[in-house]
Design a protein around this motif. Structure first.
Motif, mmCIF file in Angstrom:
data_model
loop_
_atom_site.group_PDB
_atom_site.id
_atom_site.type_symbol
_atom_site.label_atom_id
_atom_site.label_comp_id
_atom_site.label_asym_id
_atom_site.label_seq_id
_atom_site.Cartn_x
_atom_site.Cartn_y
_atom_site.Cartn_z
ATOM 1 N N UNK A 76 0.826 -1.210 0.000
ATOM 2 C CA UNK A 76 0.000 0.000 0.000
ATOM 3 C C UNK A 76 0.864 1.265 0.000
ATOM 4 N N UNK A 77 0.719 2.102 -1.025
ATOM 5 C CA UNK A 77 1.519 3.322 -1.140
ATOM 6 C C UNK A 77 0.643 4.407 -1.738
ATOM 7 N N UNK A 78 -0.042 5.185 -0.868
ATOM 8 C CA UNK A 78 -0.995 6.167 -1.402
ATOM 9 C C UNK A 78 -0.318 7.249 -2.224
ATOM 10 N N UNK A 79 -1.057 7.714 -3.242
ATOM 11 C CA UNK A 79 -0.545 8.814 -4.063
ATOM 12 C C UNK A 79 -1.599 9.884 -4.285
ATOM 13 N N UNK A 80 -2.775 9.649 -3.709
ATOM 14 C CA UNK A 80 -3.813 10.684 -3.741
ATOM 15 C C UNK A 80 -4.388 10.832 -2.344
ATOM 16 N N UNK A 81 -4.673 12.087 -1.958
ATOM 17 C CA UNK A 81 -5.230 12.348 -0.630
ATOM 18 C C UNK A 81 -6.476 13.186 -0.813
ATOM 19 N N UNK A 82 -7.533 12.784 -0.177
ATOM 20 C CA UNK A 82 -8.810 13.430 -0.465
ATOM 21 C C UNK A 82 -9.499 13.962 0.782
ATOM 22 N N UNK A 83 -10.358 14.954 0.540
ATOM 23 C CA UNK A 83 -11.308 15.434 1.529
ATOM 24 C C UNK A 83 -12.678 15.323 0.868
ATOM 25 N N UNK A 84 -13.591 14.612 1.507
ATOM 26 C CA UNK A 84 -14.923 14.379 0.924
ATOM 27 C C UNK A 84 -14.827 13.787 -0.477
ATOM 28 N N UNK A 85 -13.802 12.916 -0.676
ATOM 29 C CA UNK A 85 -13.679 12.197 -1.942
ATOM 30 C C UNK A 85 -13.053 12.985 -3.065
ATOM 31 N N UNK A 86 -12.554 14.203 -2.782
ATOM 32 C CA UNK A 86 -11.939 15.040 -3.811
ATOM 33 C C UNK A 86 -10.545 15.481 -3.376
#
Ligand SMILES: [Cu+2]
Length: 441
Positions: free
Chosen positions: A237-247
């Motif tokens: 697992x290596x996140x590359x997107x970070x979201x608030x309320x799915x955006x």
């Protein structure tokens, strides 16, 4: 001899009298305390039978869809959608009342078993029976609770006993399924009113200024694997997107229901006006939830957030905190605290009240901004550092300001999480917008 006996009887009588007085006094103290405790600890109303409660019936389906990212990526997702509605991310925010008999019917359109857990809720039943962890033949845990098989359905029921902000999410292979998007917010409104966070008048907020900020992180490689029908390696697992309320920022600022973000209906901008004792005394309500597995430190530029609740429990100690030697009614102690950066662990929720005060009160005429603030003027995009005013911007700077409102970034304090993909500025950030008093015309 007789004197000595009289003397001893005298002391004995005195001792007995003292003892009687002591017993009388302490039972009076106990009685007074009991009355004080009863006054400060009202007996809870008798529990209502299921049928006597207002019902909240929710029908969801576990399905697939895609979301868009500002760097042009399109990511395959799983999610809970309203039974009759389209796929959305995050899943629909569920709002119920304290004391409601909540029924959540889930139909599963995904190729593996899916369930829902309701952290913070108690007495959850699945198809009428207390939820149970699910084990495979070898005794391995495959689901935290009873799940709906592929193509099947399941019904969860519980009483929404305590007001607050909660997460609901899949309890089956949660590392994978929550990553894929099977999560949403659950809000339980208190009995005293919809614009209170808890049954405590100190938690009142402005009825039009209630904001949910649901944090999450995405690893597109995992989503791609699932889309291609491969079992993802969750250890990579290596996140590359970070979201608030799915955006991701700047999509977080697009309006709710923006047509160009068809599956991401929730905006994230927090909008308020300067505090005013008469015209704008009530704070905005901020509900923070971390649906991710990483801890996120969320920073509220502009002013601090007063945290009043954590994981659906008010930050006050119980009104029943009385002591036998203190014979007075005790108000619930206020354990709320001011935080400029809120650190949320995986699955945690916080409730906060936010008030923005115009400390400077700049007015071009009477209290002009000092010349050095010209750069600030540029930053707000209004060309003026005074709230509600606009001025001339440097050449080639486009006016993005509507009516002299201020903007402050609210963002993760981990710089790595302020990007989209591995590229441009973005990620887990939104804006606090402070409109001038009365708002923009
Ligand atoms: Cu900052």
């Amino acid at each position: 001899m007789k004197n000595m006996l009289d003397h001893r009887y005298k002391w004995l009588i005195l001792a007995v009298i003292a003892l009687v007085l002591l017993v009388a006094a302490s039972s009076t103290v106990v009685a007074l305390n009991e009355r004080a405790r009863a006054a400060s600890c009202p007996e809870p109303p008798p529990p209502l039978d299921w049928g006597e409660r207002p019902a909240a019936n929710i029908r969801l389906r576990a399905t697939t869809g895609h979301i868009l990212t500002p760097d042009g990526n399109r990511i395959f997702m799983w999610g809970f959608a309203d039974e009759g509605g389209a796929f959305q991310h995050p899943s629909p925010t569920l709002t119920v009342q304290e004391g409601d008999a909540v029924t959540v019917h889930l139909s599963n359109e995904l190729p593996e078993p899916v369930s829902i857990v309701f952290p913070g809720q108690t007495g959850v039943l699945a198809n009428g029976k207390p939820v149970q962890p699910q084990l495979d033949e070898q005794g391995n845990l495959i689901s935290l609770v009873d799940a709906a098989p592929p193509g099947g359905e399941i019904t969860y029921t519980f009483v929404a006993a305590k007001p607050g902000t909660y997460l609901y999410e899949s309890g089956t292979q949660p590392a994978k399924q929550v990553q894929m998007g099977l999560f949403g917010a659950l809000i339980v409104r208190p009995a005293i009113g919809a614009n209170y966070a808890y049954n405590d008048v100190r938690t009142i907020f402005h009825p039009q200024r209630e904001y949910l900020l649901l944090l999450h992180e995405l690893d597109p490689a995992i989503h791609e694997a699932v889309e291609q029908g491969r079992e993802p390696d969750m250890t990579a697992f290596w996140p590359r997107y970070w979201t608030i309320n799915g955006r991701c920022f700047p999509d977080t600022e697009a309006p709710a229901g923006a047509s160009w973000l068809p599956s991401q209906p929730y905006q994230a901008t927090v909008i308020t006006e300067p505090y005013d004792e008469t015209t704008n005394p009530l704070p905005a309500m901020i509900r923070l939830i971390n649906a991710g597995v990483h801890t996120h430190s969320f920073h509220t530029d502009g002013f601090y957030l007063r945290l009043i609740g954590q994981n659906g429990r008010p930050l006050t100690d119980s009104v029943c905190d009385w002591h036998p030697l203190r014979v007075q009614k005790l108000p619930a102690r206020d354990l709320s605290r001011a935080e400029f950066t809120v650190t949320l662990g995986a699955g945690q929720t916080y409730d906060g009240l936010f008030i923005w005060t115009d400390a400077n009160g700049l007015e071009p005429g009477t209290n002009p901004p000092p010349a050095q603030m010209a750069s600030v003027a540029g930053a707000t995009g209004s060309g003026s550092a005074a709230s509600g005013y606009q001025g001339t911007l440097p050449v080639n700077v486009v006016m993005t300001n509507e009516c002299g409102e201020y903007y402050f970034p609210w963002h993760t304090h981990s710089e790595r999480e302020l990007v989209n993909g591995d590229g441009e500025m973005g990620g887990m950030m939104t804006m606090l917008r402070v409109n001038p008093p009365g708002g923009c015309p």
